[in-house]
Enzyme design. Structure first.
Site, mmCIF file in Angstrom:
data_model
loop_
_atom_site.group_PDB
_atom_site.id
_atom_site.type_symbol
_atom_site.label_atom_id
_atom_site.label_comp_id
_atom_site.label_asym_id
_atom_site.label_seq_id
_atom_site.Cartn_x
_atom_site.Cartn_y
_atom_site.Cartn_z
ATOM 1 C CE1 TYR A 199 0.587 0.163 4.387
ATOM 2 C CE2 TYR A 199 -1.068 -1.361 4.421
ATOM 3 C CZ TYR A 199 -0.231 -0.674 5.185
ATOM 4 O OH TYR A 199 0.271 -1.146 6.403
ATOM 5 C CE LYS B 278 5.089 -0.240 6.853
ATOM 6 N NZ LYS B 278 5.948 -1.244 7.392
#
Ligand code: HXC
Length: 260
Positions: A141, A156
């Protein structure tokens, strides 16, 4: 053929459980001297007890740069070098973005993005003199986004951009830096945060074309490959280990052609 880490010196953050523990054990089995770093001593000590004397512990919060630097400088003082760093420490919970408090956002971004930079920066001060290999644990994601994970997905994604940037900056200095993106992995932390009920669990499983969760040990094998010399010409890359989960997201597939 398997990765040989004989006498390599490694640091694994979040090494007290799950993927961090399995990676630390894999590196130790390959001959490395490993330090596992985390906030809670108990899990770290359990990992060390499984490591045949090759795993040591360090209690610190990756959000605290000074603490991280002290651990890394201590490793280099004790063993003379640091060859491998695995930035695995993470924090996560699923929540609608509009209900996420600024402090909730900050907690996850601080652990994932700032924590990864803190460890990477402190390690690079040593690695840039003699080479090294860094692996950052992210999630798919980071590039496709996912509802309920705005803090983690953004953090991330930042780690991915950091990885690609540093790969170019540090390639000539012998430091490789890559990412691994595990899909749904059977760990206590991920289960509690991401599929807390049986219904959630079945829903997650149905999203994986391979029709199974992965294990920390399976992810650790891919991590070992990226960290080791067989991947010596790979830098700035992401290895996705998700049973086809993110590629299977398209909804316009002819049902006769879908995996199941
Ligand atoms: C909404 C929450 C929350 C939740 C915490 N917060 N949990 N908000 N829903 N479930 C909010 C708190 O209310 C607080 O905001 C802020 O977050 C900070 O919470 P603290 O508990 O004070 O912070 P801290 O002790 O630093 O804990 C950090 C944490 C925690 C991220 C919140 O969950 C943690 O440390 N987790 C580590 C383990 C973990 O999450 N593992 C899962 C990784 S799995 P307020 O405003 O109230 O002060 C993973 C896999 C991803 O990452 C990939 C999948 C494919």
């Amino acid at each position: 053929m398997t990765e040989d880490f004989t006498d390599k010196v490694a640091l694994v953050t979040g090494g007290g459980s799950g993927i961090g523990r399995a990676t630390a054990l894999r590196l130790a089995r390959g001959g490395a001297i490993v330090t596992v770093l985390g906030r809670r001593a108990v899990g770290l000590e359990e990992t060390a007890a499984l490591g045949d004397g090759r795993i040591h512990t360090a209690t610190a919060d990756v959000r605290d740069f000074a603490a991280v630097q002290q651990v890394i400088d201590g490793i280099v003082e004790r063993y003379g070098r640091l060859d491998l760093l695995v930035n695995n420490a993470a924090g996560n919970f699923v929540t609608p973005a509009e209900e996420l408090s600024p402090n909730g956002w900050k907690a996850v971004v601080d652990i994932v993005l700032n924590g990864t930079f803190h460890c990477t920066s402190a390690a690079a001060r040593h690695m840039l003199d003699h080479g090294g290999s860094i692996l950052n644990v992210i999630a798919s994601y980071a590039w496709h986004g996912h509802p309920g994970t705005v803090h983690s997905a953004a953090a991330k994604a930042g780690v991915l951009a950091m990885t690609r940037t540093l790969a170019v900056e540090w390639a000539a200095r012998g430091v490789r830096i890559n990412c691994i993106a595990p899909g749904p992995t059977e760990t206590e932390g991920a289960s509690a945060a991401l599929w807390p009920t049986d219904v959630d669990r079945a829903r997650v499983l149905s999203s994986v074309p391979a029709n199974r969760f992965t294990t920390p040990e399976e992810v650790a094998e891919s991590a070992a490959f990226l960290l080791g010399d067989r991947a010596g010409y790979i830098t700035g890359e992401v290895l996705t280990v998700d049973g086809g989960q993110w590629l299977g997201k398209a909804v316009y597939t002819d049902s006769r052609a879908s995996a199941r």
